[in-house]
Design an enzyme around this catalytic site. Structure first.
Site, PDB file in Angstrom:
ATOM      1  N   CYS A  67      28.166  18.679  -9.805  1.00  0.00           N
ATOM      2  CA  CYS A  67      28.966  19.896  -9.768  1.00  0.00           C
ATOM      3  C   CYS A  67      30.459  19.547  -9.653  1.00  0.00           C
ATOM      4  CB  CYS A  67      28.478  20.817  -8.651  1.00  0.00           C
ATOM      5  SG  CYS A  67      28.995  22.539  -8.864  1.00  0.00           S
ATOM      6  N   HIS A  84      22.384  21.242  -9.106  1.00  0.00           N
ATOM      7  CA  HIS A  84      22.106  20.939  -7.700  1.00  0.00           C
ATOM      8  C   HIS A  84      20.601  20.807  -7.486  1.00  0.00           C
ATOM      9  CE1 HIS A  84      26.131  21.556  -6.056  1.00  0.00           C
ATOM     10  NE2 HIS A  84      26.244  22.648  -6.792  1.00  0.00           N
TER      11      HIS A  84
END
Length: 507
Positions: A332, A440
């Site tokens: 991310c 994630h």
């Protein structure tokens, strides 16, 4: 009638979240349909529900402890700090606005009716609700607009158990001072005290327990020992106190850069649970040598953390590690930092800044946040040490406000499977030493994680390890260990009686 109890603390990080998870597990084991609830959570560890709504990780793992699917109603307000004075406000799973602390304090009364309605809708579907407070109810400067401690207990009409952390010292003063600062109608609501994180012989504590009960009139219903249970943490306080600094020799050494605005470091829990892995959180370039893998995790303020990387020397340290042949993975915000350029007029307002230049990508921030659970698969083939991971299935979630574009010739890292179509995500260098993704939770996919780690073992001349951790089963075992310990050291029957006998005073 729905039974309810609330755990409040004498301070932040006294263990409320874990004990709430334990009670959720116990009540579920006893046959009650149970749900957690926290009106307002301030944390950078968040997750996504199956509906694509964002909520705090603490309430997600508490729901898992109760054996139910996470529901955004369990955490209607989530505050995600973007600086020391400002936070992103997430209401019912969607970004509402950014506010400074004063503006949000003025805004809170407008949330009371919504929070009450959300709680009542949850209570209609569950037999037991275990509520969690935030910080301390003795924050007298905030009491008039409280929506998460005594204010919430009043809205829910429930009794309160006060949790105090003996490991930090001054536990009796913390208990006495907290109760002394409460108003009489609030103090009436506190029915018991749990002393948490005790190390030693509890017999030595007995005189103090008797005295604090005599001084306050509130019984101590349990003394929980220090437990080595491995459960997710609500925020970065756990990193500050070194919870995740695993000791002992392991075959594989993984260095995770501890960014100032680190987010969703729970991504790394599944790695730390592996029998041959040592995960270290590092804040200095001197700590990078010796690592077999360097990970740049998520961030709530990518450009600010990237500037910190440069100022601390860690940016140069990561570049030197990669040039020496150490693989680097970015997740991310960490993935964004690995690119050539980041353009941010939204989150930090710092405009166009250079990245680390390890991947040929450009990231531009947008106001719309992507929040979704997603199935994925690794691209195939993958280069270098990642070759055996090619095509493997993954499951995870996205939480990001940036959109990253790969330059021509820059290969994607994986496929996201969305609505019957495949969407390319992430990037990987031609030699496989740099890998970035927005996904994630990717290490929760057991086969991928073990294959990745065996790739690292092969680079070190070590044989592959066939024994792996099934992470979902591992978490279930940890919940059961916690529940067993709480049944042993806390008077659970007292909590049942308190919930069943509690009556709100007549108006």
């Amino acid at each position: 009638m729905t039974l309810a109890v609330m755990l409040q603390g004498t301070a932040s990080d006294v263990g409320k979240s874990v004990l709430v998870a334990g009670l959720c597990r116990i009540f579920s084991q006893d046959g009650y349909k149970t749900a957690p609830f926290k009106a307002q959570n301030m944390a950078l560890n968040s997750g996504i529900t199956s509906e694509g709504l964002e909520m705090g990780r603490a309430q997600i793992f508490q729901a898992q402890a109760a054996g139910i699917e996470p529901d955004v109603r369990m955490n209607p307000v989530l505050l995600k700090p973007t600086s020391d004075r400002k936070a992103q406000v997430v209401l019912m799973g969607k970004v509402a606005t950014d506010m400074d602390a004063v503006s949000y304090h003025d805004y809170k009364p407008r949330l009371r009716e919504q929070i009450t309605g959300v709680y009542q809708s949850l209570a209609q579907e569950y037999e037991v609700i275990v509520l969690e407070g935030a910080g301390s109810p003795a924050e007298i400067n905030l009491r008039d607009r409280d929506i998460v401690n005594m204010g919430m207990a009043e809205m829910a009409g429930c009794p309160v158990i006060l949790v105090a952390d003996i490991d930090r010292g001054g536990v009796f003063a913390a208990i006495y001072g907290t109760l002394a600062l409460l108003q009489p109608h609030e103090r009436w609501r506190v029915k018991g005290v749990i002393i948490n994180k005790f190390r030693g012989d509890v017999a030595l504590l007995t005189p103090g327990l008797e005295q604090i009960e005599a001084l306050t009139g509130v019984p101590v219903i349990g003394v929980m020992p220090w437990l080595e249970v491995d459960l997710e943490e609500e925020d970065g306080v756990a990193l500050q106190r070194g919870k995740y600094q695993r000791s002992g020799e392991r075959a594989l050494d993984i260095a995770v850069v501890q960014l100032p605005h680190i987010a969703n470091f729970t991504d790394l829990n599944a790695l730390a649970a592996q029998p041959d892995v040592r995960v270290r959180y590092v804040r200095s370039p001197d700590a990078l040598p010796g690592a077999d893998l360097v990970i740049l995790p998520g961030s709530k303020n990518t450009l600010s953390d990237l500037n910190w990387l440069r100022e601390s020397g860690l940016a140069q340290g990561v570049l030197l590690s990669q040039s020496a042949g150490v693989p680097v993975i970015g997740i991310c915000g960490g993935y964004q930092m690995l690119g050539e350029t980041i353009i941010d007029e939204v989150e930090s307002g710092l405009g166009t800044q250079p990245g680390l230049g390890l991947l040929n990508t450009v990231t531009r921030f947008a106001r719309e946040k992507t929040t979704t659970q997603v199935d994925a698969s690794l691209q195939a083939p993958l280069p270098g040490w990642l070759a055996n991971c090619g095509g493997l299935a993954l499951r995870g979630y996205e939480i990001h406000m940036g959109e990253t574009t790969r330059a021509p010739g820059c290969r994607a890292a994986l496929w996201l499977h969305k609505g019957g179509t495949r969407v390319a995500d992430g990037a990987v260098s031609d030699d496989g030493l740099v890998f970035g993704t927005y996904l994630h939770g990717l290490f929760d996919s057991d086969t991928f994680t073990r294959t990745l780690l065996n790739g690292l073992r092969q680079r070190k001349g070590l044989p592959p390890l066939d024994v792996s951790v099934e992470y979902a089963q591992y978490k279930t075992q940890q919940f059961d260990l916690l529940a067993d310990a709480m049944r042993q050291h806390i008077d659970i029957d007292f909590i049942y009686r308190t919930m069943q006998q509690h009556q709100e005073p007549a108006c």
